[in-house]
Motif scaffolding. Sequence first.
Motif, short mmCIF file in Angstrom:
data_model
loop_
_atom_site.label_atom_id
_atom_site.label_comp_id
_atom_site.label_asym_id
_atom_site.label_seq_id
_atom_site.Cartn_x
_atom_site.Cartn_y
_atom_site.Cartn_z
N ILE A 166 14.42 52.00 -38.09
CA ILE A 166 13.32 52.29 -37.16
C ILE A 166 12.43 53.40 -37.73
CG2 ILE A 166 12.75 53.15 -34.86
CD1 ILE A 166 15.32 51.83 -33.85
N ALA A 167 13.06 54.42 -38.31
CA ALA A 167 12.30 55.51 -38.92
C ALA A 167 11.43 54.98 -40.05
CB ALA A 167 13.26 56.59 -39.45
N MET A 168 11.97 54.10 -40.87
CA MET A 168 11.23 53.52 -41.98
C MET A 168 10.05 52.69 -41.47
SD MET A 168 12.68 51.17 -45.12
CE MET A 168 13.93 52.41 -45.51
N ALA A 169 10.29 51.93 -40.40
CA ALA A 169 9.23 51.08 -39.85
C ALA A 169 8.10 51.89 -39.25
CB ALA A 169 9.83 50.15 -38.79
N LEU A 170 8.42 53.07 -38.71
CA LEU A 170 7.41 53.87 -38.02
C LEU A 170 6.81 54.98 -38.88
CD1 LEU A 170 9.14 54.35 -34.54
CD2 LEU A 170 7.54 52.58 -35.24
N ALA A 171 7.28 55.10 -40.12
CA ALA A 171 6.87 56.21 -40.97
C ALA A 171 5.36 56.25 -41.20
CB ALA A 171 7.60 56.14 -42.31
N CYS A 172 4.73 55.09 -41.26
CA CYS A 172 3.28 55.04 -41.51
C CYS A 172 2.47 54.81 -40.23
CB CYS A 172 2.97 53.96 -42.55
SG CYS A 172 3.75 54.24 -44.14
N GLU A 173 3.13 54.98 -39.08
CA GLU A 173 2.49 54.86 -37.77
C GLU A 173 1.73 53.54 -37.62
OE1 GLU A 173 0.15 58.33 -37.08
OE2 GLU A 173 1.85 59.70 -37.19
N PRO A 174 2.42 52.41 -37.68
CA PRO A 174 1.75 51.11 -37.55
C PRO A 174 1.27 50.86 -36.13
CG PRO A 174 4.12 50.82 -37.53
CD PRO A 174 3.88 52.28 -37.82
N ASP A 175 0.29 49.95 -36.01
CA ASP A 175 -0.20 49.55 -34.68
C ASP A 175 0.80 48.62 -33.99
OD1 ASP A 175 -2.60 50.93 -35.04
OD2 ASP A 175 -3.55 49.23 -36.02
N ILE A 176 1.53 47.84 -34.80
CA ILE A 176 2.44 46.83 -34.26
C ILE A 176 3.82 47.00 -34.87
CG2 ILE A 176 2.88 44.35 -33.98
CD1 ILE A 176 -0.16 43.94 -34.57
#
Length: 368
Positions: A166-176
């Motif tokens: 989850i941290a990896m997925a959100l690291a770049c602050e995606p819209d989706i």
Amino acid sequence: MSEHLLSVKDLRTSFTTDNGEVHAVNGVSFNLDRGKVLGIVGESGSGKSVTAYSIMQILADNGRIAGGSVEYNGEDITKWNSRQMSGFRGKCCSIIFQDPMTSLNPVFTIGNQLEEAIRLHTNKTRAEAKARAIEMLTLVGVNEPAKRVKQYPYELSGGMRQRVMIAMALACEPDILIADEPTTALDVTIQAQILELMQDLQKKLGMAIIMVTHDLGVIATMCDEIIVMYGGRVCERGTADEIFYNPRHEYTKGLLRSIPSVERMKERLVPIAGNPINLLNMPAGCAFCARCDRAMKVCLDHVPVERQVGADHRAACWLNDLALKDEAEQRAAAGESAGAIQAATGWVKNQSGEWVFDPVAEEGGAEQ
């Protein structure tokens, strides 16, 4: 700027196999707005994960998007080249896979993998990327994050690895954020913690989430809209309240009957009869008819069309269309015009005076 953050229209995805072409997704349409949570539910083979992978364009080598469009901020990303899609993945849209152990590289530390994802999509230096990695691990509730970045995936528990994903997925602050069954491999206690974490992060960051799962109970409290899929098609969609308390498709009812309940502890769970559909041998009519106790002759030969069955509630089932026929007859008796009756119910009288169902009356309605 588009009205919707993400708009999937008549998406069709197929896979070429030795036995023929598998049509895994057959005309799926939906919209996703900023800050909203969409749930896609269905058993294995229903097409829910393939729909998510089609959005990200991370299909297997034998897979392809055969038709339809995926619009991000009004631009059809199915026409983008590989470089544009590389920029889209991670920065605009991220995905959390089902099993973090197979998603994380066992020979690299947690820190290396997090920093690589950050540096790939941002201009941060190595030191800044490391600081960001520790910051993200702190955000998702990983204890001693400065220590964890030096550890390898096998040194962490399943719940901890999922938090890293989850941290990896959100690291770049995606819209989706697409979460493909993110809690399947976890026990019930950790599952609840991960879902609560995702809800908290969604509120803090304001991102849109697509939750892909086979378990309706998992997403009961967190989704603004739920889509139920079977045989590569959408069979029902609506708010959580509508889906749980007023299901209008027999497959949805079957899924709900199979959920354990404290109120029905002494009752046996009722499984859905039969086997999942063979996508290489799709029936001419409703994909669920072979397993449906209330199937009719029309179900065998004609694919049902999504119909409005309530406020913010649609379903593709011939039983609903027959109920609308009764409404059409009542409207006709009240003196309404044929056009108004057809627009409201989909039923109209032919030249012989017989009632016939005309799905063209609501063409494109599934995208609403």
